[in-house]
Design an enzyme around this catalytic site. Structure first.
Site, PDB file in Angstrom:
ATOM      1  N   SER A 137      89.173 -30.720 -13.664  1.00  0.00           N
ATOM      2  CA  SER A 137      89.749 -29.109 -13.675  1.00  0.00           C
ATOM      3  C   SER A 137      90.258 -28.608 -14.852  1.00  0.00           C
ATOM      4  CB  SER A 137      90.652 -28.878 -12.176  1.00  0.00           C
ATOM      5  OG  SER A 137      90.936 -27.546 -12.182  1.00  0.00           O
ATOM      6  N   LYS A 163      85.164 -28.218 -14.004  1.00  0.00           N
ATOM      7  CA  LYS A 163      85.469 -27.320 -13.025  1.00  0.00           C
ATOM      8  C   LYS A 163      86.278 -26.254 -14.090  1.00  0.00           C
ATOM      9  CE  LYS A 163      89.016 -26.905  -9.595  1.00  0.00           C
ATOM     10  NZ  LYS A 163      89.311 -27.535  -8.081  1.00  0.00           N
ATOM     11  N   LYS A 165      89.112 -22.840 -14.128  1.00  0.00           N
ATOM     12  CA  LYS A 165      89.785 -21.947 -13.306  1.00  0.00           C
ATOM     13  C   LYS A 165      89.442 -20.536 -13.701  1.00  0.00           C
ATOM     14  CE  LYS A 165      92.280 -24.751 -10.717  1.00  0.00           C
ATOM     15  NZ  LYS A 165      92.135 -24.822  -9.303  1.00  0.00           N
ATOM     16  N   ASP A 190      86.746 -22.245 -10.082  1.00  0.00           N
ATOM     17  CA  ASP A 190      87.670 -22.028  -8.748  1.00  0.00           C
ATOM     18  C   ASP A 190      88.423 -20.808  -9.244  1.00  0.00           C
ATOM     19  OD1 ASP A 190      90.147 -24.314  -7.606  1.00  0.00           O
ATOM     20  OD2 ASP A 190      89.467 -22.432  -6.826  1.00  0.00           O
ATOM     21  N   GLU A 215      84.520 -21.938  -6.105  1.00  0.00           N
ATOM     22  CA  GLU A 215      85.567 -22.440  -4.940  1.00  0.00           C
ATOM     23  C   GLU A 215      86.511 -21.436  -4.736  1.00  0.00           C
ATOM     24  OE1 GLU A 215      87.144 -26.026  -6.521  1.00  0.00           O
ATOM     25  OE2 GLU A 215      88.753 -26.078  -5.044  1.00  0.00           O
ATOM     26  N   ASP A 240      88.185 -24.359  -0.261  1.00  0.00           N
ATOM     27  CA  ASP A 240      89.451 -25.273  -0.450  1.00  0.00           C
ATOM     28  C   ASP A 240      90.565 -24.790   0.556  1.00  0.00           C
ATOM     29  OD1 ASP A 240      91.378 -26.056  -3.404  1.00  0.00           O
ATOM     30  OD2 ASP A 240      91.860 -26.437  -1.425  1.00  0.00           O
ATOM     31  N   LYS A 264      90.832 -32.061   0.877  1.00  0.00           N
ATOM     32  CA  LYS A 264      92.162 -32.657   0.184  1.00  0.00           C
ATOM     33  C   LYS A 264      92.782 -33.190   1.336  1.00  0.00           C
ATOM     34  CE  LYS A 264      92.436 -29.196  -3.413  1.00  0.00           C
ATOM     35  NZ  LYS A 264      93.428 -27.873  -3.890  1.00  0.00           N
ATOM     36  N   GLY A 292      91.790 -32.336  -6.006  1.00  0.00           N
ATOM     37  CA  GLY A 292      93.032 -32.767  -6.399  1.00  0.00           C
ATOM     38  C   GLY A 292      94.183 -32.047  -6.393  1.00  0.00           C
TER      39      GLY A 292
HETATM   40  C1  LIG Z   1      92.977 -29.761  -9.546  1.00  0.00           C
HETATM   41  C2  LIG Z   1      93.191 -28.412  -8.952  1.00  0.00           C
HETATM   42  O1  LIG Z   1      92.605 -27.355  -9.681  1.00  0.00           O
HETATM   43  N1  LIG Z   1      93.870 -28.434  -8.068  1.00  0.00           N
HETATM   44  C3  LIG Z   1      94.196 -27.319  -6.907  1.00  0.00           C
HETATM   45  C4  LIG Z   1      94.918 -26.505  -7.586  1.00  0.00           C
HETATM   46  C5  LIG Z   1      96.346 -26.741  -8.200  1.00  0.00           C
HETATM   47  C6  LIG Z   1      96.662 -26.316  -9.437  1.00  0.00           C
HETATM   48  C7  LIG Z   1      98.019 -26.565  -9.792  1.00  0.00           C
HETATM   49  C8  LIG Z   1      98.807 -27.559  -9.060  1.00  0.00           C
HETATM   50  C9  LIG Z   1     100.101 -27.741  -9.511  1.00  0.00           C
HETATM   51  C10 LIG Z   1     100.964 -28.727  -8.696  1.00  0.00           C
HETATM   52  C11 LIG Z   1     100.667 -29.134  -7.654  1.00  0.00           C
HETATM   53  C12 LIG Z   1      99.161 -28.898  -7.315  1.00  0.00           C
HETATM   54  C13 LIG Z   1      98.305 -27.974  -7.897  1.00  0.00           C
HETATM   55  C14 LIG Z   1      97.253 -27.582  -7.486  1.00  0.00           C
HETATM   56  C15 LIG Z   1      92.710 -26.705  -6.752  1.00  0.00           C
HETATM   57  O2  LIG Z   1      91.590 -27.357  -6.501  1.00  0.00           O
HETATM   58  O3  LIG Z   1      92.834 -25.324  -6.319  1.00  0.00           O
HETATM   59 MG   LIG Z   2      90.827 -25.301  -5.470  1.00  0.00          MG
END
Ligand SMILES: CC(=O)N[C@@H](Cc1ccc2ccccc2c1)C(=O)O
Ligand SMILES: [Mg+2]
Length: 370
Positions: A137, A163, A165, A190, A215, A240, A264, A292
């Site tokens: 990501s 991926k 953002k 995402d 996403e 998600d 998740k 994640g």
């Molecule tokens: C890997 C990924 O993009 N994770 C989340 C977003 C995310 C982004 C930042 C974070 C910071 C601290 C704890 C959880 C977090 C989750 C998602 O899929 O939407």
């Molecule tokens: Mg997400």
């Protein structure tokens, strides 16, 4: 089994680089690690997926700490020596939602239970692979050049899926540039709920780039909007934040609000519900992948076991430890030459916690009354 001891450890770990999403920027990863010891001396570990602020979802670390201590753990302790992972969800049912707090308890109990049975998470969950392909990501950046350099670095490291953002103002152009620079790599985006149905025409401009999925484009509580959007764009819609249970998954699939689901365990209350979502999706022909939450090795290890289930057919965000941390609190997870990460084979989560390293990142230890 009976819970003989439990403690929360508030942990702060520096990130190798700031991680920016549509809901904010993280410079460190704050989390809570739960350590549990049973009357048979088995140790169970779990890592919380909530953030320090309630920006990804309505849960946040202070809330998890409180609801776990005051409302969840007493219900679990009341089971006496009848504590099993299967009994955690029913015992905690009277408390509405709070899935990230519930996930912490269920996962620590499951880890202790499986360690006593000397069974790996992978065996218990029904994994069918020894290693899983790793996606990564990539955060929102200050400049296009920074994004292209970051993506080049991850591709060189062997990641099999990128991926990005996105948010309004950082979407079409970054995707166009990555497509132009790196060709037909596996690519997805995402939005973390940053758009509305008003943006449908704008999001349809992503269709030309052949993305695997988009996403969570809309709000977490807008299944109808996602169903409408899915009719207006060609890119497959993946949910998600909207999916917090197998029931949510069944509803979203029935409404055609998504054609892919990011699973998740921390978001849905634990690995048992995560597997139920996998099963519901598989029964409906819907692919899933493992999301994640910037987990340390304590959360990353069981996620890898989940990602090896048959229905997890898309690369997940189970990146290497080095994606986020220079020093993990377990042995680091690393990509092999095929861009895959090995599923841990030891009992329970299958990794040992590096206690001195954990102590170095621990802000405070909160003993729990059991
Ligand atoms: C890997 C990924 O993009 N994770 C989340 C977003 C995310 C982004 C930042 C974070 C910071 C601290 C704890 C959880 C977090 C989750 C998602 O899929 O939407
Ligand atoms: Mg997400």
């Amino acid at each position: 089994m009976r819970i003989a001891h439990a403690e929360l450890r508030w942990v702060r770990m520096p990130l190798v680089a700031p991680f920016r999403t549509s809901f904010g920027t993280s410079y460190d990863r704050d989390t809570i690690v739960l350590r549990m010891v049973t009357d048979e001396g088995a140790e169970g570990w779990a890592e919380c997926g909530a953030e320090i602020d309630p920006l990804y979802s309505e849960e946040w670390l202070d809330g998890v700490d409180l609801v776990l201590r005051d409302h969840l753990l007493p219900r679990l302790v009341a089971l006496g020596d009848e504590v099993t992972a299967a009994r955690v969800k029913p015992a905690l049912e009277p408390v509405k939602r709070h899935f990230m707090a519930k996930h912490l308890l269920e996962t620590a109990v499951l880890d202790a239970e499986l360690k006593s049975a000397r069974m790996p998470f992978a065996t218990y969950l029904g994994s069918v692979r020894e290693r899983v392909p790793a996606g990564v990501s990539v955060g929102i950046m200050d400049a296009h050049a920074d994004l292209l350099a970051a993506v080049a670095g991850y591709l060189d490291a062997g990641y099999v899926r990128i991926k990005l953002k996105i948010e309004p103002g950082w979407d079409i152009e970054p995707v166009r540039l990555v497509r132009k620079e790196f060709g037909d790599i596996q690519l997805q985006v995402d939005a973390n709920t940053a758009y509305t149905l008003m943006d449908a025409q704008h999001l349809a401009r992503l269709d030309e780039f052949g993305l695997l999925l988009i996403e969570q484009p809309l709000r977490e509580d807008d299944l109808r909007g996602h169903a409408e959007l899915a009719r207006l764009i060609r890119t497959p819609v993946c949910l998600d934040e909207s999916i917090t249970s197998a029931r949510d998954a069944a509803t979203a699939i029935a409404m055609r609000a998504c054609s892919v689901i990011n699973v998740k365990p921390s978001r849905v209350g634990g690995y048992l519900e995560a597997r139920r979502i996998h099963d519901v999706a598989a029964a409906n022909g819907i692919p899933v992948w493992c999301g994640g939450m910037l987990e340390t090795g304590i959360g990353r290890a069981p996620n890898l076991a989940l990602a090896a289930l048959p229905g997890f057919v898309l690369p997940g965000d189970t990146s290497a430890s080095a994606r986020y941390y220079t020093q993990d609190i377990t042995a680091p997870f690393e990509l092999d030459a095929d861009g895959c990460i090995a599923v841990p084979g030891g009992p329970g989560i299958g990794v040992d916690v590096l206690n001195e390293v954990l102590a170095g990142f621990t802000d405070r230890v909160v003993p729990l009354s059991v």
